[in-house]
Write an enzyme that holds these catalytic residues in place. Structure first.
Site, PDB file in Angstrom:
ATOM      1  NE  ARG A  46      29.521 -59.096 -28.562  1.00 49.34           N
ATOM      2  CZ  ARG A  46      30.588 -58.280 -28.571  1.00 49.34           C
ATOM      3  NH1 ARG A  46      30.467 -57.024 -28.980  1.00 49.34           N
ATOM      4  NH2 ARG A  46      31.761 -58.718 -28.167  1.00 49.34           N
ATOM      5  CE1 TYR A  98       4.054 -62.033 -24.094  1.00 53.89           C
ATOM      6  CE2 TYR A  98       6.025 -60.848 -23.449  1.00 53.89           C
ATOM      7  CZ  TYR A  98       5.378 -62.036 -23.733  1.00 53.89           C
ATOM      8  OH  TYR A  98       6.061 -63.213 -23.640  1.00 53.89           O
ATOM      9  CG  ASP A 170       4.892 -55.574 -29.019  1.00 49.91           C
ATOM     10  OD1 ASP A 170       4.819 -56.261 -30.068  1.00 49.91           O
ATOM     11  OD2 ASP A 170       5.173 -56.061 -27.909  1.00 49.91           O
ATOM     12  CE  LYS A 195       5.403 -64.779 -28.870  1.00 47.18           C
ATOM     13  NZ  LYS A 195       5.204 -63.530 -28.174  1.00 47.18           N
TER      14      LYS A 195
HETATM   15  C1  PLP Z   1       5.797 -62.778 -27.175  1.00 48.55           C
HETATM   16  C2  PLP Z   1       5.672 -61.321 -27.111  1.00 48.55           C
HETATM   17  C3  PLP Z   1       6.737 -60.511 -26.701  1.00 48.55           C
HETATM   18  C4  PLP Z   1       8.049 -61.083 -26.206  1.00 48.55           C
HETATM   19  O1  PLP Z   1       8.741 -61.770 -27.181  1.00 48.55           O
HETATM   20  P1  PLP Z   1       9.698 -63.047 -26.892  1.00 48.55           P
HETATM   21  O2  PLP Z   1      10.135 -63.415 -28.259  1.00 48.55           O
HETATM   22  O3  PLP Z   1       8.887 -64.079 -26.216  1.00 48.55           O
HETATM   23  O4  PLP Z   1      10.811 -62.548 -26.026  1.00 48.55           O
HETATM   24  C5  PLP Z   1       6.547 -59.139 -26.716  1.00 48.55           C
HETATM   25  N1  PLP Z   1       5.374 -58.603 -27.102  1.00 48.55           N
HETATM   26  C6  PLP Z   1       4.332 -59.347 -27.492  1.00 48.55           C
HETATM   27  C7  PLP Z   1       3.064 -58.682 -27.903  1.00 48.55           C
HETATM   28  C8  PLP Z   1       4.436 -60.728 -27.510  1.00 48.55           C
HETATM   29  O5  PLP Z   1       3.379 -61.467 -27.870  1.00 48.55           O
END
Ligand code: PLP
Length: 380
Positions: A46, A98, A170, A195
């Site tokens: 962990r 988001y 982000d 992504k």
């Molecule tokens: C997809 C996304 C998230 C969340 O991520 P997950 O891997 O789906 O939990 C946060 N911020 C942005 C801009 C995203 O596109």
């Protein structure tokens, strides 16, 4: 080392026992110790895993950060960042956020006594007036989802640090290939590795990177204590994905530009949202802080009804109708009912997210195929 070289080599060294060029998938929960607390840097999985470490070193390298911690999802990474706050602390956040981040802020952290202001961060005066004595975090997402507004990271980060708050970016939509927030003055950068970093739509993951050691210590405490950690197989897949990040994003951006050209000249299209357009309100900021303009494109139709938008989305053959972005395949989606379904309609409309808005994530297919697919879907 320049970026493309880093995407292959940052923090990577051949595995010690065999010389394996790619790190093995260390599928283990624990590690043998020679005597109590005498071990080789790992005691329980962990807390740490060598496959995860290889990924963390890579992402730290790409983001020009001293360290990185990886998580089981992007929202788990956001969750860990927010848990460094305490009741009464205030967060300034963008209103074009988001959907999952918005839900986490409003429905999990607000009830625990964290206060949020959701503002238009493209307006620097709004950022200044939103700051309070209790502001501890400034949450930046740029380009924003799905309207692709661009926030001036350097300016907002400066306001944040002057106020004694941490600025977090982000960086999921841009990827470090196109934007490196720490070099622009932000304190923390985070990703949904699901992504562009993973890039193949086959894992869910997250990452937090920073050179603020005091902050990263708190993040590592979250990793150990809340334990939203990614498995070694997923870490391996993200690391493998990153090795072609620069190639994939480059091609995706080229495709985005060609699709934008089609949409801009199409009589049935009302408005195209893309930071690369000279007409985009923050084009100059994007040109200043990004290496290129990204592979996300949104647009609305002249026939501004949800029915027409649905028709277009159901009629594409190459574009897959799906949530998510940043993979090798092109996706089409309807933010109002999909990714942003949890945001109340009034709030959405106020932020400019209309019912008929269509969002594209360009992949690495041939541009001609993507263009003819989109054309027939719009004209059908
Ligand atoms: C997809 C996304 C998230 C969340 O991520 P997950 O891997 O789906 O939990 C946060 N911020 C942005 C801009 C995203 O596109």
């Amino acid at each position: 080392m320049k970026f493309n070289t880093k995407a292959i080599h940052a923090g990577q060294e051949p595995e010690k026992t065999s010389g394996a060029v790619m790190p093995p998938i260390f599928q283990t929960s624990t590690y043998a110790q020679k005597a109590p607390n005498v071990h080789q840097g790992y005691d329980y999985a962990r807390v740490g895993n060598p496959t995860r470490t290889a990924l963390e070193k890579m992402i730290a390298g790409l983001e020009e950060a001293d360290s990185c911690s990886c998580f089981a999802s992007g929202v788990a990474a956001i969750d860990a960042i927010l848990k460094t706050l305490r009741p009464g602390d205030h967060v300034v956040s963008t209103n074009d956020l988001y959907g999952g981040t918005y839900r986490l802020f409003r429905q999990v952290f607000e009830p625990y006594g964290i206060e949020f202001s959701f503002i238009d961060m493209t307006d620097i005066d709004e950022v200044k007036s939103a700051i309070k004595d209790s502001t501890k975090l400034v949450w930046i997402e740029t380009p924003t989802n799905p309207l692709l507004r661009v926030i001036d990271i350097a300016k907002v980060a400066k306001i944040s640090s002057d106020a004694g708050a941490l600025s977090v970016v982000d960086n999921t939509f841009a990827s470090p290939y196109l934007q490196q927030p720490l070099l622009l003055g932000a304190d923390v950068t985070m990703h949904s590795t699901t992504k562009y970093l993973g890039g193949h739509s086959d894992i869910i993951g997250g990452a937090v990177a920073s050179s603020n050691e005091e902050f990263m210590e708190k993040i590592r405490f979250q990793v150990k204590t809340s334990g939203a950690v990614p498995g070694p197989m997923d870490c391996y897949l993200v690391l493998r994905g990153i090795k072609t990040l620069h190639l994939r994003v480059q091609r995706s951006v080229e495709n985005a530009k060609q699709v934008v050209d089609l949409l801009e000249s199409h009589p049935k299209v009302e408005k195209v949202y893309y930071p690369g357009l000279k007409s985009h309100a923050q084009h100059h900021i994007a040109a200043k802080q990004m290496n290129d303009f990204g592979a996300m494109v949104s647009f609305t139709l002249k026939d501004d009804t949800i029915e027409k938008a649905n028709e277009v989305m159901s009629n594409t053959e190459i574009f897959t109708l799906a949530e998510s972005l940043g993979g090798v395949e092109s996706l089409i989606s309807h933010p109002a009912s999909m990714t942003h379904g949890s945001i109340p309609r009034e709030v959405r409309l106020k932020a400019g997210l209309t019912d008929s808005l269509i969002r594209l994530s360009l992949g690495v297919e041939d541009a001609e195929d993507l263009i003819s697919d989109l054309k027939q879907a719009i004209e059908s």
